[in-house]
Design an enzyme around this catalytic site. Structure first.
Site, PDB file in Angstrom:
ATOM      1  CG  ASN A  45      -0.393  -0.325   2.520  1.00  0.00           C
ATOM      2  OD1 ASN A  45       0.541  -0.745   2.743  1.00  0.00           O
ATOM      3  ND2 ASN A  45      -1.135   0.253   3.577  1.00  0.00           N
ATOM      4  CB  CYS A  56      -5.298  -1.569  -1.703  1.00  0.00           C
ATOM      5  SG  CYS A  56      -6.536  -0.656  -1.077  1.00  0.00           S
ATOM      6  CD  GLU A  58      -5.400  -5.961  -1.341  1.00  0.00           C
ATOM      7  OE1 GLU A  58      -4.611  -4.875  -1.315  1.00  0.00           O
ATOM      8  OE2 GLU A  58      -6.017  -6.383  -0.486  1.00  0.00           O
ATOM      9  CB  CYS A  90     -10.708  -2.740   0.162  1.00  0.00           C
ATOM     10  SG  CYS A  90     -10.110  -2.054  -1.243  1.00  0.00           S
TER      11      CYS A  90
HETATM   12  N1  THU Z   1      -5.129  -1.632   2.450  1.00  0.00           N
HETATM   13  C1  THU Z   1      -4.401  -2.273   1.414  1.00  0.00           C
HETATM   14  O1  THU Z   1      -3.461  -1.948   1.017  1.00  0.00           O
HETATM   15  N2  THU Z   1      -5.204  -3.541   1.017  1.00  0.00           N
HETATM   16  C2  THU Z   1      -6.444  -3.965   1.756  1.00  0.00           C
HETATM   17  O2  THU Z   1      -6.955  -4.984   1.249  1.00  0.00           O
HETATM   18  C3  THU Z   1      -7.144  -3.343   2.702  1.00  0.00           C
HETATM   19  C4  THU Z   1      -6.703  -1.655   2.948  1.00  0.00           C
HETATM   20  C5  THU Z   1      -4.404  -0.334   2.838  1.00  0.00           C
HETATM   21  C6  THU Z   1      -5.226   0.892   2.444  1.00  0.00           C
HETATM   22  C7  THU Z   1      -4.715   1.646   3.472  1.00  0.00           C
HETATM   23  O3  THU Z   1      -3.138   2.308   3.055  1.00  0.00           O
HETATM   24  C8  THU Z   1      -4.657   0.937   4.794  1.00  0.00           C
HETATM   25  O4  THU Z   1      -4.477  -0.309   4.398  1.00  0.00           O
HETATM   26  C9  THU Z   1      -5.489   1.203   5.760  1.00  0.00           C
HETATM   27  O5  THU Z   1      -6.676   1.230   5.018  1.00  0.00           O
END
Ligand code: THU
Length: 135
Positions: A45, A56, A58, A90
């Site tokens: 992320n 994110c 992914e 998410c």
């Molecule tokens: N986040 C991800 O990278 N992947 C997910 O599946 C859930 C959320 C990150 C986004 C943000 O930087 C942090 O987690 C908190 O939401």
């Protein structure tokens, strides 16, 4: 997907989380996307002072892979959160993955440390995914 393959991909996702830029949430996430040609694409992320611009782990991994010519994927692993509450993809990432994966694609989630991997499918996370009928 067997337990050993799940753990191998999960270990790559954990390593990917080391590059996370998450000063605002303090919530590092890593992803490892396995392409059908055997290559593994890591993502983390990447946050921003303008919070909504955050990307994110992914989608970082997915867009890296697609922009380098990969469109067929065998599995994805995500590392984040705690053993009690591991990170799961998410909603936006579920839809983005659905573009290039199938409902049967294994999705491995593992906490950042401790705890073992849990394997579900993309269809478990995103049933009845939207897609253009012509595709
Ligand atoms: N986040 C991800 O990278 N992947 C997910 O599946 C859930 C959320 C990150 C986004 C943000 O930087 C942090 O987690 C908190 O939401």
């Amino acid at each position: 997907m067997n337990e050993k393959d799940a753990m191998t991909l999960a270990a790559e996702a954990r390593e990917a989380a080391a590059a996370s830029y998450s000063p605002y949430s303090g919530y590092p996430v890593g992803a490892a996307l396995l392409a059908r040609d055997g290559s593994v694409w890591r993502g983390c992320n990447v946050e921003n002072a303008s919070y909504g611009l955050t990307m994110c782990a992914e989608r970082t991994a997915l867009f890296k892979a697609v922009s380098e010519g990969r469109r067929d994927f065998a599995a994805i692993a995500i590392a984040g959160g705690t053993p009690d509450a591991p990170a799961v993809p998410c909603g936006a990432c579920r839809q983005a993955l659905a573009e290039f994966c199938t409902p049967e694609t294994p999705v491995v989630v593992v906490p950042l440390s401790g705890g073992g991997p849990v394997v579900r499918t993309l269809g478990d996370y995103l049933p009845h995914a939207f897609g253009f009928p012509s595709k």
